[in-house]
Design a protein around this motif. Structure first.
Motif, PDB file in Angstrom:
ATOM      1  N   VAL A  23     -13.442  -5.595  -3.954  1.00 41.42           N
ATOM      2  CA  VAL A  23     -12.896  -5.233  -5.445  1.00 41.42           C
ATOM      3  C   VAL A  23     -13.379  -6.631  -6.199  1.00 41.42           C
ATOM      4  O   VAL A  23     -13.053  -7.703  -6.023  1.00 41.42           O
ATOM      5  CB  VAL A  23     -11.559  -5.494  -5.434  1.00 41.42           C
ATOM      6  CG1 VAL A  23     -10.923  -5.040  -7.015  1.00 41.42           C
ATOM      7  CG2 VAL A  23     -10.738  -4.453  -4.361  1.00 41.42           C
TER       8      VAL A  23
ATOM      9  N   GLU B 217      -1.953  -8.466  -6.252  1.00 35.56           N
ATOM     10  CA  GLU B 217      -2.260  -8.133  -5.034  1.00 35.56           C
ATOM     11  C   GLU B 217      -1.080  -8.291  -4.074  1.00 35.56           C
ATOM     12  O   GLU B 217      -0.766  -7.333  -3.168  1.00 35.56           O
ATOM     13  CB  GLU B 217      -3.271  -9.218  -4.327  1.00 35.56           C
ATOM     14  CG  GLU B 217      -4.687  -8.840  -4.608  1.00 35.56           C
ATOM     15  CD  GLU B 217      -5.734  -9.788  -4.133  1.00 35.56           C
ATOM     16  OE1 GLU B 217      -6.664  -9.454  -4.140  1.00 35.56           O
ATOM     17  OE2 GLU B 217      -5.404 -10.870  -3.648  1.00 35.56           O
TER      18      GLU B 217
ATOM     19  N   SER C 262       0.882  -5.059  -4.678  1.00 34.16           N
ATOM     20  CA  SER C 262       0.202  -3.857  -4.896  1.00 34.16           C
ATOM     21  C   SER C 262       0.607  -2.780  -3.730  1.00 34.16           C
ATOM     22  O   SER C 262       0.115  -3.091  -2.501  1.00 34.16           O
ATOM     23  CB  SER C 262      -1.340  -4.095  -4.948  1.00 34.16           C
ATOM     24  OG  SER C 262      -1.880  -2.750  -4.717  1.00 34.16           O
TER      25      SER C 262
ATOM     26  N   ARG D  67      -3.148  -1.857  -2.121  1.00 34.75           N
ATOM     27  CA  ARG D  67      -3.516  -3.038  -1.181  1.00 34.75           C
ATOM     28  C   ARG D  67      -2.874  -3.197   0.037  1.00 34.75           C
ATOM     29  O   ARG D  67      -3.436  -3.439   1.143  1.00 34.75           O
ATOM     30  CB  ARG D  67      -3.703  -4.100  -2.066  1.00 34.75           C
ATOM     31  CG  ARG D  67      -4.340  -5.232  -1.209  1.00 34.75           C
ATOM     32  CD  ARG D  67      -4.439  -6.631  -2.001  1.00 34.75           C
ATOM     33  NE  ARG D  67      -5.325  -7.507  -1.396  1.00 34.75           N
ATOM     34  CZ  ARG D  67      -5.207  -8.390  -0.582  1.00 34.75           C
ATOM     35  NH1 ARG D  67      -4.135  -8.140   0.131  1.00 34.75           N
ATOM     36  NH2 ARG D  67      -6.177  -9.073  -0.016  1.00 34.75           N
ATOM     37  N   ASP D  68      -1.547  -3.289   0.057  1.00 35.11           N
ATOM     38  CA  ASP D  68      -0.530  -3.355   1.306  1.00 35.11           C
ATOM     39  C   ASP D  68      -1.125  -2.283   2.295  1.00 35.11           C
ATOM     40  O   ASP D  68      -1.005  -2.422   3.422  1.00 35.11           O
ATOM     41  CB  ASP D  68       0.817  -3.208   0.810  1.00 35.11           C
ATOM     42  CG  ASP D  68       1.696  -3.295   2.129  1.00 35.11           C
ATOM     43  OD1 ASP D  68       1.805  -4.344   2.655  1.00 35.11           O
ATOM     44  OD2 ASP D  68       2.513  -2.648   2.496  1.00 35.11           O
TER      45      ASP D  68
ATOM     46  N   LEU E  18      -3.702  -0.516   2.623  1.00 34.03           N
ATOM     47  CA  LEU E  18      -5.048  -0.889   3.140  1.00 34.03           C
ATOM     48  C   LEU E  18      -5.006  -1.926   4.164  1.00 34.03           C
ATOM     49  O   LEU E  18      -5.848  -2.079   5.252  1.00 34.03           O
ATOM     50  CB  LEU E  18      -6.279  -0.923   2.163  1.00 34.03           C
ATOM     51  CG  LEU E  18      -6.575   0.179   1.145  1.00 34.03           C
ATOM     52  CD1 LEU E  18      -7.209  -0.241  -0.087  1.00 34.03           C
ATOM     53  CD2 LEU E  18      -7.107   1.215   2.088  1.00 34.03           C
ATOM     54  N   VAL E  19      -4.441  -2.897   3.970  1.00 36.03           N
ATOM     55  CA  VAL E  19      -4.300  -4.128   4.726  1.00 36.03           C
ATOM     56  C   VAL E  19      -3.459  -4.249   5.791  1.00 36.03           C
ATOM     57  O   VAL E  19      -3.357  -5.173   6.785  1.00 36.03           O
ATOM     58  CB  VAL E  19      -4.475  -5.599   3.921  1.00 36.03           C
ATOM     59  CG1 VAL E  19      -5.522  -5.508   2.961  1.00 36.03           C
ATOM     60  CG2 VAL E  19      -2.996  -5.752   3.334  1.00 36.03           C
TER      61      VAL E  19
END
Length: 111
Positions: A69, A91, A94, A97-98, A100-101
């Protein structure tokens, strides 16, 4: 969603409608930190090995191997350190994002 605009004007306002929730959230966090965001734009890139997606190589994941990003921010008179702090705050809160990771359960059912 039907009727939802597909593009924004670059400063958090959706063309033809209200800002998307993520845009409104980033703008609100910036404002709370005393940062005036004139414009911002996200660029997303991802790497995928099609051998995994196509099932040619079973040892390779079918999904993205990496997502990058890049933020383009116009915030006059805001030090880089303050922008870095804002990015860290966004971040950390989010949901996308959470997801995805962090591993998340996905349940698929046949209707």
């Amino acid at each position: 969603m039907p009727g939802r605009p597909r593009q924004t004007d670059g400063n958090g306002t959706a063309c033809g409608g209200p800002p998307a929730p993520g845009q409104a959230y980033r703008s609100a966090l910036a404002s709370a930190q005393g940062i005036e965001l004139k414009t911002y734009r996200l660029e997303l890139e991802g790497d995928i090995d099609l051998r995994g997606f196509l099932g040619v190589e079973p040892t390779i994941r079918p999904g993205l191997q990496q997502v990058r990003v890049r933020l383009h921010v116009d915030a006059p008179d805001t030090p880089r350190e303050q922008l870095d702090e804002l990015i860290s705050l966004v971040e950390s809160r989010s949901p996308i994002r959470d997801t995805l990771v962090s591993p998340v359960d996905v349940i698929t059912t046949l209707a």
